[in-house]
Design an enzyme around this catalytic site. Structure first.
Site, PDB file in Angstrom:
ATOM      1  N   ASP A  97       0.829  -1.202   0.000  1.00 44.95           N
ATOM      2  CA  ASP A  97       0.000   0.000   0.000  1.00 44.95           C
ATOM      3  C   ASP A  97       0.870   1.262   0.000  1.00 44.95           C
ATOM      4  OD1 ASP A  97      -2.316   1.519   0.120  1.00 44.95           O
ATOM      5  OD2 ASP A  97      -3.107   0.551   1.909  1.00 44.95           O
ATOM      6  N   ASP A 119     -10.676   2.238  -3.590  1.00 46.42           N
ATOM      7  CA  ASP A 119     -11.292   1.961  -2.288  1.00 46.42           C
ATOM      8  C   ASP A 119     -12.808   2.004  -2.382  1.00 46.42           C
ATOM      9  OD1 ASP A 119      -9.059   1.447  -0.824  1.00 46.42           O
ATOM     10  OD2 ASP A 119      -8.924   3.429   0.113  1.00 46.42           O
TER      11      ASP A 119
HETATM   12  C1  DGJ Z   1      -5.847   1.950   1.731  1.00 44.14           C
HETATM   13  C2  DGJ Z   1      -6.196   0.746   0.923  1.00 44.14           C
HETATM   14  O1  DGJ Z   1      -6.684   1.134  -0.325  1.00 44.14           O
HETATM   15  C3  DGJ Z   1      -7.205  -0.095   1.670  1.00 44.14           C
HETATM   16  O2  DGJ Z   1      -7.588  -1.188   0.912  1.00 44.14           O
HETATM   17  C4  DGJ Z   1      -6.603  -0.533   2.976  1.00 44.14           C
HETATM   18  O3  DGJ Z   1      -5.527  -1.402   2.749  1.00 44.14           O
HETATM   19  C5  DGJ Z   1      -6.150   0.681   3.772  1.00 44.14           C
HETATM   20  N1  DGJ Z   1      -5.299   1.550   3.013  1.00 44.14           N
HETATM   21  C6  DGJ Z   1      -5.417   0.243   5.015  1.00 44.14           C
HETATM   22  O4  DGJ Z   1      -4.901   1.308   5.687  1.00 44.14           O
END
Ligand code: DGJ
Length: 732
Positions: free
Chosen positions: A481, A551
């Site tokens: 991430d 997301d």
């Molecule tokens: C952002 C990501 O896009 C999510 O899927 C998740 O992993 C969060 N960060 C976790 O902090």
């Protein structure tokens, strides 16, 4: 596929799948672009050159030619269709190169010196690029001072893509400052095209925007030291009448993950110049005598089969020549991810319950997301401390991993390697590792700071810390991430005159980490992520076969996001999850079947609290995974035809067709139901007109031509946000 040089006309012809790209070395030694489009013969194209409108035309330096005749010789650098535009010697278009010599000279005049055709495509040092074979290198040089530029071209017989890049060589006896070092230029013969770009923001990535071009410069760019969610490093130049399925479309896709710029300039002489590369907004590279600077590669895709054909060319190029070959064609892990189920609030029992509930459904990988390490109980703490939080995970990672493995599932883990929290052991021990400028406070982003990847010792720390966890535990999947953008770009220890190298050096740092973590652990499957899809670019795909698309997991919003993403990226690159309703981002309620059908148009997975699953939920999930398995080969290898556009209609439609056209799947989605009078034939595309197909849900068999002309009468029940899928099987 071939690269041919015709010595008489000094013309290079690059012939790839369905395309020809031609340029010559003209009478002034200038690399003059001649043609880019559908495949043509090797005629002498110089006779086709046309001088457009002129305004204060200047000659090449030192040649007092006749410049007053409007139909005279083409003799101005400004008017030559360009392979590499440069500054200060009579070309007033966007230069690909700007530089400053020791004596303050900022001019360039890069003319032909020679060329070679290499049997193998060389790799770029420290940056990803397409794999390939035969490659043309054209050497240009400035006779005044020895500064040089090499133009690289590779063509492919299995996709309509040409890979291009420039390498700048300081052949002078002094240090040169590169103020702009773009990767390419090329010209198109008109200036009335339309441009397609992919804009976005968090949870709204890669929405399609189509706009007429204009006189002047149209730019898509990022100033964020990453490729960003705001504008993807992609632009298409299309004819005004080009549609999804017909007409000329040129796609430009930059293989790069830091600040970039792609520019389309409509000139008043009736041409278009396309150029771009590393964004020079905050770029200045000190190039010592004898040193070279390699620029990122660009993929140029052309199709006469419309925007869809351009996308398919890019999809083929990425799948065949960019994404890790050992992964790209393999069935993907089908994950259950705990993020939307628990956020930071979990323990062993909760995780076990989530995993146990889906064991045996075909979901094969449990992914433990953010919150497993350090004192990470919220997004304010712990980043950088890559050791397990035993308060949450009693017994350490090995306990939950053993449990997940005992269910017959693989275990995956989340990292955010490039970041550090202020409240972390790492920051307390090494505050200088976090990017900061002298005497200035740092901006916070999601409460966190960024590590200075331009520094070797910082990268070494990250590599050791992450690899330690990977080596000490049975981890088979990693989600990488990245949740904020660089500010205060400044690197401790680097001289003042090299601080503007930061943004590019950050990208090189990311690629170095990927080499030493991703490529050094070939048994682990890595997925990219950046607050969703904020670093969804071709360079990342060279390491991560798939990237978390957004997301926003709401099926309705995903139709736009996945439609736009598919403009430039294959379906198999898009990670998509089935999540709970009301959706956590939009609060919208959509049927579970719709959520699955839309998520199955990519590398599918699940992200919801399964611990309360009933037997019915389990059975439904198992059936969905089975359905996905039955279509997975199409997702991985098939050709995509976008049949309904959610931006302009009440429908969304993706048709995926196997390369041999014997198998296809249409997923159709209707946003809003209406009480009465829905008359809709869903478009069908990409089939073999002469083959006969059986279509699921329909009696009898039909010719491909019939299906593609008439389409399928939509058989969607009443209701909003509904999908239907149709399978096409060739019977002869
Ligand atoms: C952002 C990501 O896009 C999510 O899927 C998740 O992993 C969060 N960060 C976790 O902090």
């Amino acid at each position: 596929m071939s690269i041919t040089f015709s010595p008489d006309s000094r013309t290079f012809y690059l012939d790839g799948k369905g395309v020809t790209y031609a340029f010559c070395i003209n009478e002034y030694g200038y690399a003059e672009h001649l043609y880019y489009g559908s495949a043509i013969g090797h005629d002498d194209l110089r006779a086709m050159r046309m001088l457009g409108a002129t305004s204060y035309r200047t000659t090449p330096p030192g040649r007092d030619l006749n410049t007053s005749s409007s139909y005279g010789d083409i003799n101005s650098y400004h008017h030559f269709p360009s392979e590499l535009s440069f500054f200060g010697t009579g070309d007033f278009r966007e230069p690909a190169l700007m530089l400053t010599h020791e004596n303050g000279d900022r001019l360039a005049e890069l003319l032909y010196v020679g060329h070679e055709i290499l049997p193998e495509k060389p790799r770029i040092t420290g940056m990803p690029s397409l794999r390939g074979s035969e490659t043309l290198v054209v050497h240009l040089g400035d006779a005044v001072n020895g500064f040089g530029c090499d133009l690289y071209y590779t063509v492919y017989d299995d996709c309509g893509v040409i890979a291009r890049r420039a390498v700048y060589r300081n052949g002078t006896d002094h240090t040169v400052m590169l103020d702009r070092a773009y990767s390419f230029s090329f010209s198109l013969p008109r200036n009335d095209y339309e441009l397609i770009s992919l804009w976005g923001t968090w949870a709204k990535e890669r929405h399609v925007e189509r706009t007429p071009m204009h006189h002047g410069v149209f730019t898509v760019d990022s100033k964020r030291t990453t490729s960003s969610a705001t504008l993807n490093p992609f632009i298409a130049v299309v004819d005004p009448d080009t549609t999804e399925q017909a007409g000329s479309a040129y796609g430009v896709s930059l293989i790069y993950s830091s600040s970039y710029a792609l520019k389309v300039e409509g000139t008043s002489d009736g041409q278009t110049l396309v150029t771009g590369g590393i964004n020079d907004l905050d770029f200045r590279w000190k190039l010592g005598a004898g040193e070279v600077f390699e620029t990122p590669e660009v993929m140029l895709a052309y199709s006469a089969e419309g925007i869809g054909g351009m996308s398919r060319a890019l999809h083929d190029a990425m799948r065949s020549h960019l994404i890790p070959p050992a992964r790209v064609h393999q069935p993907r892990p089908i994950v259950i991810n705990n993020w939307e189920a628990t956020y930071f609030n979990f323990d062993n029992d909760k995780l076990k319950a989530i995993a146990q509930a889906v064991a045996g459904t075909g979901i094969d990988t449990f992914v433990l997301d953010d919150g497993w390490f350090g004192n990470r109980n919220s997004d304010r703490t712990g980043l950088g401390d890559w050791f397990v939080n035993t308060e949450k995970l009693e017994g350490g990672l090995s306990t939950i991993i053993a449990y997940v493995n005992s269910l017959g599932m693989k275990f995956g883990l989340w990292f955010e390697p490039e970041m550090v929290s202020e409240d972390s052991e790492l920051f307390r021990a090494h505050p200088d590792y976090a990017i900061a400028a002298p005497d200035r406070a740092r901006c916070y982003g999601r409460h966190q700071f960024m590590l200075d990847l331009t520094r070797a010792e910082v990268r070494d720390y990250i590599v050791d810390a992450v690899n330690k966890v990977l080596h000490e535990n049975h981890i088979e999947y990693v989600k990488w991430d990245y949740n904020r953008n660089v500010t205060e770009s400044y690197s401790i220890g680097r001289p003042a005159d090299q601080q503007a190298e930061f943004a590019h050096r950050y990208a090189l740092g990311v690629y170095d980490l990927c080499e030493r973590i991703v490529n050094a652990n070939p048994d682990i499957f890595f997925e990219g992520c950046a607050s969703g899809g904020a670093r969804f670019d071709p360079a990342m795909l060279a390491y991560f076969p798939q990237i978390w698309t957004s997301d926003d997991t709401d099926a309705e919003e995903r139709t736009y996001i996945q439609y736009g993403t598919s403009m430039a990226y294959p379906l198999s690159a898009m990670s998509c999850h089935v999540s709970v309703v009301p959706n956590h981002q939009t609060r919208r309620v959509t049927p579970i079947e719709t959520r699955a059908d839309i998520a199955h148009l990519g590398a599918t997975g699940y992200e919801l609290d399964t611990s309360a699953f009933t037997d019915e939920d389990r059975a439904r999930t198992a059936a969905q995974v089975e359905a996905y398995k039955a279509m997975e080969q199409l997702v991985l290898e098939g050709d995509l035809w976008r049949t309904e556009d959610p931006h302009t209609s009440n429908y969304f439609g993706f048709m995926i067709v196997s390369k041999d056209k014997t198998d296809a799947l249409l997923t159709a989605y209707r946003r809003m139901g209406s009480v009465n009078n829905e008359v809709k034939h869903l478009r069908v595309a990409g089939l073999d007109a002469d083959k006969t197909y059986r279509v699921s849900g329909f009696e009898g068999t039909f010719r491909g031509s019939t299906l593609m002309q008439i389409g399928l009468p939509a058989k969607l029940p009443k209701g909003d946000f509904l999908t239907a899928t149709y399978r096409f099987t060739a019977v002869d």
